[in-house]
Each structure stands twice: as C-alpha cells, then as structure tokens.
Design an enzyme around this catalytic site. Sequence first.
Site, PDB file in Angstrom:
ATOM      1  N   GLY A 156       0.808  -1.215   0.000  1.00  0.00           N
ATOM      2  CA  GLY A 156       0.000   0.000   0.000  1.00  0.00           C
ATOM      3  C   GLY A 156       0.844   1.268   0.000  1.00  0.00           C
TER       4      GLY A 156
ATOM      5  N   ASP B 100       5.236  -6.248 -14.230  1.00  0.00           N
ATOM      6  CA  ASP B 100       4.904  -5.191 -13.267  1.00  0.00           C
ATOM      7  C   ASP B 100       5.692  -3.938 -13.607  1.00  0.00           C
ATOM      8  OD1 ASP B 100       4.154  -3.691 -11.071  1.00  0.00           O
ATOM      9  OD2 ASP B 100       5.653  -4.606  -9.753  1.00  0.00           O
TER      10      ASP B 100
ATOM     11  N   HIS C  83       2.633  -7.428 -10.669  1.00  0.00           N
ATOM     12  CA  HIS C  83       2.851  -6.956  -9.300  1.00  0.00           C
ATOM     13  C   HIS C  83       2.340  -7.972  -8.281  1.00  0.00           C
ATOM     14  CE1 HIS C  83       3.888  -3.729  -6.535  1.00  0.00           C
ATOM     15  NE2 HIS C  83       2.745  -3.910  -5.904  1.00  0.00           N
TER      16      HIS C  83
ATOM     17  N   SER D 204       5.006  -5.843  -2.521  1.00  0.00           N
ATOM     18  CA  SER D 204       4.891  -4.401  -2.694  1.00  0.00           C
ATOM     19  C   SER D 204       5.473  -3.640  -1.493  1.00  0.00           C
ATOM     20  CB  SER D 204       3.425  -4.032  -2.941  1.00  0.00           C
ATOM     21  OG  SER D 204       3.306  -2.701  -3.337  1.00  0.00           O
ATOM     22  N   TYR D 205       4.647  -2.825  -0.807  1.00  0.00           N
ATOM     23  CA  TYR D 205       5.173  -2.077   0.343  1.00  0.00           C
ATOM     24  C   TYR D 205       5.496  -2.996   1.523  1.00  0.00           C
ATOM     25  CZ  TYR D 205       5.979   2.085   3.180  1.00  0.00           C
ATOM     26  OH  TYR D 205       6.567   3.064   3.948  1.00  0.00           O
TER      27      TYR D 205
END
Length: 1431
Positions: A78, A377, A434, A173-174
């Site tokens: 996020g 991605d 992703h 991701s984050y």
Amino acid sequence: MGLWWFCGLVVVGLVFGANGYPVEDLVVRLPGQPKVGFRQYAGYVDVDVKAGRSLFYYFVEAEEDPDHKPLTLWLNGGPGCSSIGGGAFTELGPFFPKGDGRGLRRNSKSWNKASNLLFVESPAGVGWSYSNTTSDYICGDASSARDMHIFMMKWYEKFPAFKSRDLFLTGESYAGHYIPQLTVALLDHNAHSTGFKFNIKGVAIGNPLLRLDRDVPATYEFFWSHGMISDEVGLAIMNDCDFEDYTFGSPHNVTDSCNQAISEANLIVGEYINNYDVILDVCYPSIVQQELILRKMATKISLGVDVCMTYERRFYFNLPEVQKALHANRTNLPYPWSMCSGNLNYSDTDGNINILPLLKRIIQNHIPVWIFSGDQDSVVPLLGSRTLVRELAHDLQFKITVPYGAWFHKGQVGGWVTEYGNILTFATVRGAAHMVPFAQPSRALHLFSSFSQRLFEEMPQRIAYASKSSRVIHAQSLKLGIGSKGQLGNAIVDLYAKCGNMDFAEKAFNRLETRDMLAWNSIMSMYSRRGLLEQVIWSYGSMRICGMSANQFTFAIVLSACARLMDVELGKQVHCNVIKSGFKFNSFCEGSLIDMYAKCNFVNDARRIFDGAANPDTVSWTAMIAGYVQIGLPEEALKVFEDMQKLDRLPDQVAFVTVINACMGLGRLDDACRLFARMPNPNAVAWNVMISGHAKRGYDEEGVRFFQNMRKASVKSTRSTLGSVLSAIASLVNLDYGLQVHALATKQGLDSNVYVGSSLINLYAKCQKMETAREVFDHLDEKNVVLWNAMLGGYAQNGYACEVMRLFSNMRDFGFQPDEFTYTSILSACAGLENLEIGRRLHSFIIKNKFATNLFVGNALVHMYAKSGALNEAKQQFDLIRDRDIVSWNAIIVGYVQEEEEDEAFKLFQRMKSDGIAPDEVSLASMLSACANLRALEQGKQVHCLSVKYGLETSLYCGSSLIDMYAKCGALEAARQVFICMPECSVVSTNALIAGYAQNNLEKAVTLFHFLLAEGLRPSEITFASLLDACSGHSRLNLGRQIHCFILKAGLLYDGDFLRVSLLGMYMNSRGKTDASLLFLEFQNQKSAVLWTAIISGHAQNDCSEEALQFYRKMRSYNAMPDQATFASVLRACAILASLREGREIHSLIFHTGFDLDELTGSALVDMYAKCGDVKSSVQVFAEMGRKNDVISWNSMIAGFAKNGYAEDALRIFDEMKQTLVKPDDVTFLGVLTACSHAGRVSQGRQIFDIMINHYGIQPRVDHCACMIDLLGRWGFLDQAEEFIDKLEFESDSMIWATFLGACRLHGDEIRGQRAAEKLILLEPQNSSPYVLLSNIYAASGNWDGVNSVRRTMKENGVRKFPGCSWIVVGQRTNLFVAGDIYHPCAGEIHAVLKDLTALMKDEGYVAEHESFLHDEDQESGSFPVIKITS
C-alpha cells in the site's frame, strides 16, 4: 521407513492439531463456500487495549498435515492495503469470490497446500482493523512494526501450538518495508528474551519497494523497454532525471525537463492500462458494480484471469452475513470494507527508507531471503529489484551459488533465478506482474513450494546438498546406463520427491523401466504434499493399470486425497481395493477409511468400519465425533465421546470445548452442562462458551450463574466474558449486579473496550438509566459506530425520540457514516414511538445512502411502517425485499395483527409457509394473537397443532401466547392445561393465565398470583395490571387497595407510569374518585402526559366532565403537553358539557401542536362540535382531515349528523364511507339507524338492519334493537314495533321498553303504553321516567284518574323525579339552572328577577302548556327554577 514417519505425522497431527485453537474464532463456513477439509479462523487481536487498537486476522490451515506444516505470514502493501482482501481472497488463499459477488470458489493453487497461512490487516485502519483513538491512524513503518510484533505475541497466545513451529514472513509491494522491519523487531525480541523466541526460517517478498532511488527510475525504464513510451521521452528521463536520494515527500533533485518528461510518459501510458499488470485488460468499475447489484456475473477473463475480481471481492466482503461469519467488523465501522484504506494518514517519508541494511542484518542472522518479481509489473519492476539484490550480495561479499538461469514448471520456463551465498535469492516469474500469485497462480505456488520446502528442513544446506548430490548421482548413473533401472532408479525418484524437486522427480519417474512400490508411493506422496490431489488419483489409477499392487501406505495417501476432494464414490472404489488387497483389518487403513467416510458425510459407513475395528486409535475416535457433529447428529457424537472416555482416551480441553460448542449451537444446553462439568480445570474459553451459550438462548440467569462460578474458580474474565454476562444481566434488568460487573470491568481495565462499553450501554439502557449509559458513552475516549448504535438503541428503547434524532445528528457531525445497524436502531425508535414522519425522512436517507436493499434495513422499514399503522407502505416495502427471511415475514404479519386486520395476517402466514419459510415463535405467537382478537378458537387450535409440529408449543413465547389465546376465547381449562405442560414456570406464562382468569374468575386469578409468589418468581408490572383491571366495581375496591399496598411494598410504583395508570384506572372504575385524586397528588415528581391523560380520561368516562376539565387546566398550568389521548378525553368532556367555548380553545392548541393531522384527535373534534350543536364546524373538521382510514372518524360524523337532525347528510356520509372501502362496525350502524329514524326512512332502516346482520355479520346489540323500535314506533308502526320486541331472542331490558314507551306517548297509545310502563317499572322500580311518561299519556287523553293513580303509586313507592337542569357558561364559570334550588346564596335575587320575567311573559300573552305531569307538579309546589353558579 520414511513413509512410516510421514504417516505417523498425520496421526499425531489429527490428535493434537487443535490444541490451543480459539473456538470463538472458528469460521464454521463462509457464505457460499464450497466444502473443504481444513479449518479457518478469523477474529481480532488487541494490540493496545487502552487505545482500543485491534488488528483483524484470517488464518487457514494447510490442506494436509497442518500440524507439521510451518506458519507463513503474508502482508500486502500500500501502505494501507488489506492482506485479507489481496493475499487471502485474490492471490494465494483457498478461495476466490464468485462472479456475482455472493459466493466463493476454490483456488486450486492456494499456498495452503504447502503451509498454514496467516493474513493480517495492518496497520489499524486497514480493512476491518481499527482503533478507538483517532490519532492512531497517523502512523508509519515503526508503529506498524511494533503493532505487528505485539500482534504476533498475542496471536501465539491464541494458537500456542505454533510457538515452536517454523515461521516464514512473506508479502509483496510495500511489504518490502513491512516484512523486513517486522523481522528485525522479532530478531530484537529474540535477542532480549530469555523465554519464547520466534523460529524465523525465511523471508520472501514479491515486487518489493526496497530503495526509491532505484525502484522509481525502473518504472520508466520498464515503460521504455516495453514500448509504452517513445525513445525521445525515455531518453529524456534517463538523461535529465537524477533519481539519487529520491524521496516521495520532496523530489528536490528532479529538474523541470525531467518533470515534463515524466508527465508526458504518464500521459502516454494513460488510464486504460493497469500499471500493476500491463498485459491484462482492465475492468470498468461502473459496469461491474451495476452487474453485481443486478446479481449478474461480473467476471471478465483476460489471459485466464478474472480482472474484475477486486470488485467482486469488495461486494462479497461488505455482505453482513460474510462479516458475521468472519467475526469481522465487530465495532460496525463507519465505512464499508475496501481493499486500500482511505482513513490512514501514513507517513509520506517512511517510503524513502533504504531497506537493504535491514535485509543485510536478517541474512547475517542466517535467515534466507528470497526476492521474487513478476516480469509484467511496471510499478516496482524487476529491473530495480534485481539490481538491488545484486548490490546487497556485493555488500555481503557473497559469491554466486546458482548462476542466473531458467527454472521450469510443468515442462515450461517459469522464470529465471539466481542465488548468492546459498541464502540470498532473486527470482522472476514469467507472465506474472505486481501480484504474482494472481496472474500466475500455478507458477507462484511452485516457486513458493520450492522455496518453503527447501527451508522447512532443519538444515537447508544439507537438503540443497542432497538435491545437488542426487542430480550428480543421477547424471552419473545415466552415463553408465543404469539410471532408469532397478532399485537405483526408484531410489532416485524417492530422493527427488523428498527433496521437493518435483520436475526432476517426474522426469526420473517417467523414464523408469520398472517402477516399484517405493517410486509410486513417493510420487503420490509428493503430489499430496503439494495439494495436487487430482494428480494423486491419476497416479493411483496409472499404478493400477500397470498391474502394481498397493500397500497400506498407498491406500492411506489415496484415501486422504479422496477425503479432501469430498469424492466418496472414488473412496468407495479404493475401499474395495483395500478389502481385495487384504488390508481390511490393518489399523492404518481402518483409520484412513473412517476419516474419509466421516469427512464425506457418510457417517454410517464410517461407523461400520469403526465398529469393526479391534482397537480404534484416537484419530478414528475424533473422526467419528466430528462426522456426527458435521451432519447434525449431536446425540450420536456425544455417545461416541462417552465411549471414548470409558476406554480412557481422555480428550483435551479443546476437544471438550468443541463438543460443548456444538451442543450449544444445537440447543443441547443440558448436554453442554454435563460435558462442562467433566472438564478438568476449564479455561476462560470454555467458561465463555457456557456463559454466552446460555445468554443467547434466553437462559440469562444460568449465564450469570456460570459467570459467578467462573469467578469462584479464579479464572480471569476476558472482554468476551464481560460482554456476554452484561448482555444476560441486561435481559434480567438486574441493575445491582450490573454495577458490580461494571466495577470489575473497570478494575481489569476493560471498561474502555468497545465490546464491553457497548454492553454496558445496553445494560443501563435496559435498566432505564440513560444518564448512566450516557456517562459510559462519554467516558470512552474514541467512539465507533457500534457505540453510537448502542447509544441510539438505548434512547430508542426508552422513548427518547428527540435524543435519538439529536444523537443521530451528532454522529454524522463527528464524521461517522450510519450503517445498516444505525438505521435499524433509529427505525426501531420510530416504530416504538409510532413517529411516521421521522420514519419517512429516514427512509429517504436510507435510499440516498444505498441501504434500501439491505435485508436488515428493509426489515426495519417494514416494522416501522407496520408499527406506525401505515400498512400500505409497510406492504410496499415488504414486496421490495428480494430475499425475505423469517424476520421480514414476521414484521408484516405482526403489523396486520396489531392493526386488527387479522384476515390479511392469516393470508400472509399461509403465503409464508407456501414460500418454504418455517414459522418461528414470533410467527406463531402473532397468529395466536390474531385468533385471540377474533375469539377464533378453532383457528387457534389449528395454530396450536402447528406449534406442536415445530416443537414450539412449550417454548416461553409461543406457550404464553397459547395460554392467552385460550383464555380470551373462554377456554380456560385448555389454557390451564397448556400452562401445566410448560417445562418450567415463568412470569410471562403465569401472567397470561392470570389475565385470563381475572376477567372471568378473579378468585382463581388471585390464587394463581399466590402460586407465583410461592414459586419464588417476582411478579411483574403486567401481573399487577391484569389484577387491577379486574378490580372494577365498588365491590372489589378493597382487593384493589390490597394490590396497591403490595405494589408499594415491592417498590414498583416509582419505576414508571405503567402501574400508576393502572391504579388510577382501578380507583376511577371502582367509583373511588377521591382515592384516585389523592393518589394522583402523591406522584410528587413532574407528572407525565400519560398520568395527566389517565386522570382526565378517568373522570370523563365516569361522568365527571367538569372535574376532567379542571384537571386539564391544571395540566396546562404545569406546562405538560397533551397528546392525542389527552385531547380525545378532554374533548369528550367538552362534548358532554356542551362546552363549545372550551372545545374551541382546545382545538386551537391541537392545531398549533400539529395533532390536527392525527385521525383520532380529528374524530374527537368532529364528535365534540356535533354534540355542542356546531354542525358546521364539525363538517369542516371532517372535511379537512388528511386521513379517514379509521371507522371512528366516519362514525363521529354520521352520529353528529344523525343526532342533530341532519338525517339525509348522515346517510350520505354512510354511502361515502362504503365507497372508500372502510368497513362499518356496530357503532356505524347505530348512527345510521338513528338517522333513518329521524328521517322517517322506515323501509331503508329495515334494509340496513338486515345488511348489518347478514352481510357484515354484526349481531345486533340492545341499542340496535332500541333504534329499530324507535324507527317503527316514531313513525306510527306501533304494532310492528311491539311484534319486533316479542320476537327478540333475548329478554328485553329497560332501554327497549323505555324506547317503546316513548313512542306510545308520542302517538297516545294508552294500552301499549301501559304495558311498556309496567315492564319498565318492574325492571327499574326507582326510575321516575316510566311514571312520568305514562302520566303524560293519561293526561293527553284526558284520563285524569290515571294521572292521579300514577302520582299516588310514585309516592307510595318513594320514587322522586330528579329536577331538570340547564346551564350556560359566562366567563370562566358554568351557570347551572336547577328546578327547585333554594340553597343558592343569591336565591332571593334570582327569584325576584324570575318573578319579573314571568310577569312580563304574561303581559306579552304567553300561556304555559300543562300537558306535562311534571310541569303540573312544579306549579303546585310553588317553586321556581333558579340559577346555580359553579366555577
């Protein structure tokens, strides 16, 4: 040997796998979920009790052997995106949402084939995680890592079996920030802890954000390399943009030309490409959302992937039934669930943190790290990640241990991989983006399985060495030409399989010249561990075709696959093979067969094998118990449980709690209690199950008793404990004990907990202590929707309509969006107050906020409209509900019953049954109330039969309604029999029987009251009200006074107005007007409108109209506001007194207070004006009435016209009434017959009387018959009138003969008049009217002997005629004219004025008539009428 070890693990796992699992968090089954063989858990972990901060988790067991598989934590990025929405239900969890957003489908490539999975919504504010402290939503990496560290510690307390289990930390991701920082926090914990340490075995992150200055430019390199931007733009970014030390918050080192190039690049790429997966098509939200609402399939497949899954998932997660099944949204958050939170204020500088030093520290602690990237991605492309991994390896001075090369899956290149120092790996996944598992689920699972199985062993280097050595040995054997022959070839397959190298194992297996049992079992075991169940079955079939015989281990593997696939037919075939192969009595095969049949719901087959087993092991016992519970046979499960204990196979606490919880869920409370009593040292979870189980099923006293015993056992209460026991105490309205529990909550620091706080508010609301409830509400630092809803519900329950609306407004001002429960509470308040106007406004809000299709809100709307009497609107709303449940039907049925439209209620009840909805207690009780209203005993008996059919005849609610129905239908013996059959005596059922006896046999009612006391039950307000209602009449006044004393001793008189009103009514109906007035004065507190109305209506109904008006004036002087009941009572008093001036003043107040729109008040005004002779005003009020749905309105106008001589108008209104489909009642026909009598419409009157009986089924009362006699007699048909009297089926009373006597006087019929008078004198010897009327008949015919004879008889019998009177209101005084009054202080002056007036009348030629007997008597006495003045 290896296979025996594997099978032993399965047995141990089945026995001990449930240890420490929280039963309250068990997800039994999600809505629309396919059957599975693994368990799911979901719930909250409080990471900061004081701040009210809780994180929501979802845990799913591994499909096979979960007790020996590791735990894998997955976090999405996020920052602020949900791991449950993303990881669990879109990427790697066991389920995906269906295309219509209302169900689930299996994810055949779920990672729980390789590991137990844990998903957490972190930080607070993401998904269903929340905090009661608003400032917590201002957060960053550090606070998120701290909360996750606390979460893991507390989660292990819920699941202690995992404390020693291998732990893998994964995400995407984050999570490139989340996971490394959490890992470091856990390593710090391990470094300082002398006790428990986290057993971290690996870190794996997909497409991670690691360092901005490399990850950001990689995005534009990706755009350029994939032809998404031009060379010119790409080169401009490469040449003009210096991304060194790049930051999110202040990209200070980016030039204007760079910014222009970046803007142009973003514009060229556009919005019609998903940057997270550039090769997939996009899903258009507006289209898919509309399709979901219309229950259409929103699925859009692009390259084998449903690109609209995110919208389907969001729709599914916002279904109330889904949230309930997941134990989610316990605080009723003021916003819907969404994938990424809009509530967080996450630090915009933490994204700048360089994560490589953290990864370095992790690797230095000998924890393997995998970085994997999807090659499609563009958000965090592999170009940056690959470079950063290489730089990290260089910093660690690692050598390349696996050269960069392709890895394979199913014979195709799955991606490319390289490894540094045997501990740092970078891998790509071909065709993924992703969210790697979303786009390439099979390759992602293969990658994860290879990663995790390498690391699952105690010494991964040894496994790596073994795998490498096996390849060397295999290569050498192939060179020698023996690699695919004999035992060596089969051993190589087994080695590859155990090392998790599926590709090499399959290739080696396929090239074997001769496959032995070891090779077949190895390959099938490998498939089973990977969750490739179809491959297990296919391999078993191939093995059979090849003529290879299976052994017990083969059968165990295949039967496990059949159980997990729920394929019982295939399982039966394997069973046959077991028997043919001679393994029927092998204990290993027996256990596998029992488990397979039980999980497939073929419990009888499982039981046959179980009974035939010589010595069933614990796995078999557990499988049998679970199987019986699963198919809804708790009795059999309990028998097996008992037999298990007899054989000294003692279950642990979790097994006990599981069985107890199953008993509770099926309503087997006695069995649950017996099992609980056998538990050695029950823990808090077990106590909570007992407390909440009893409370939820209405056994509140038992729930409280368990709580008391829990305290004696020194088991510490949890928030669940306190919430459950407070709910039970609230139902019992036991304020004293509630205060003690509140003190305990404060002592334990749980009073600020949302769950406990809302339970406290509910308790005080039920105890009518709204000030205290508000104090609890205000004390809580942070509010959430649950607390607002609890407070709103409390005000609604206690009738604080203004407070409800004010609090609702405050709630919205504070930024909380109402949810379905908010609207349900407020609509309930409107229903209780019958405030239709506010309800309609709320309905508009609901439609605007798109809650109109919500089932709970729809039901509440039906209930509100029905309770407010707006049945047409209630029915319209009911018809709009698509998937009606029993609550929907009950709401509309109860509404029709309450409005006394029983026929329609019966039709709806039949329709409900036709739709396949089984009636519950509420449905049956409503139908019984309808039967009671209609006094329909036969129909009531039919409903009784239905209640027996559904096993509800002795339930508290339905049983009490049966007693009430039989009592009201006069079948008191049947009512008593139902009462006797009730399993236990309760106040509710006893009240129903007392009410029945009170109206027919007060002595028995009092005896039953004594029985109630002897049983140790506390009489309620209803008990006393039923007895007081029966104490009408002067003869029962003493009993009423005794009950009054009992009420005072019980301290019930000061709890509310209910009993006060009953007492006032009792005294007024017993002609104890003085007692009622004194009692009213004793109510020292500010008197409510209800009490004022009670005293006013009591006087008005007992012919004390002047006193009624005086009380009304006092009421207004105290600024108490009248309601419609007050106005109806005081207008009745005005009508009786013909006090037009007072009536008009009251009308003015009615208009200004808005009650002129109320139908009941309008009807009272029509009646008042008509009786005061102001027919014009009466007609005007009637014409201005907005609603005339009630027959009372029409009756008032008809009677008004009839009594004022406007017979034609009365008949016209009657015709209009019929045209509006308002059904006339007995009062209507009384008015119409009166009108016919006054208008001389004899024929029409006869016709209407006949219609009343034969068409409307109304049996004529005495007053109807008197009207017919008046109609016939008034217009000269005395013979027919007399014939009508003689044919009456009942004995004629005084009203009949008085009416007939009046007609005889009118027409001078001396013979018939004498008969009527004699009958009347016989019935009422002290009534002067028949004497006077008969005397007047004699006088009219000149029979003065007869006159004297009547006068003489009157004197002999001591009959006196009460003087007539008339009055006039002057100012504030009523001046009453009474014949013969000589005691007035101004009598002399009044007589003098009257004498002068009489003289003037004579001078004008006035001559008095002497046809009246009474007139002659007054003249002879020499007395004159005088004026009496009253205030």
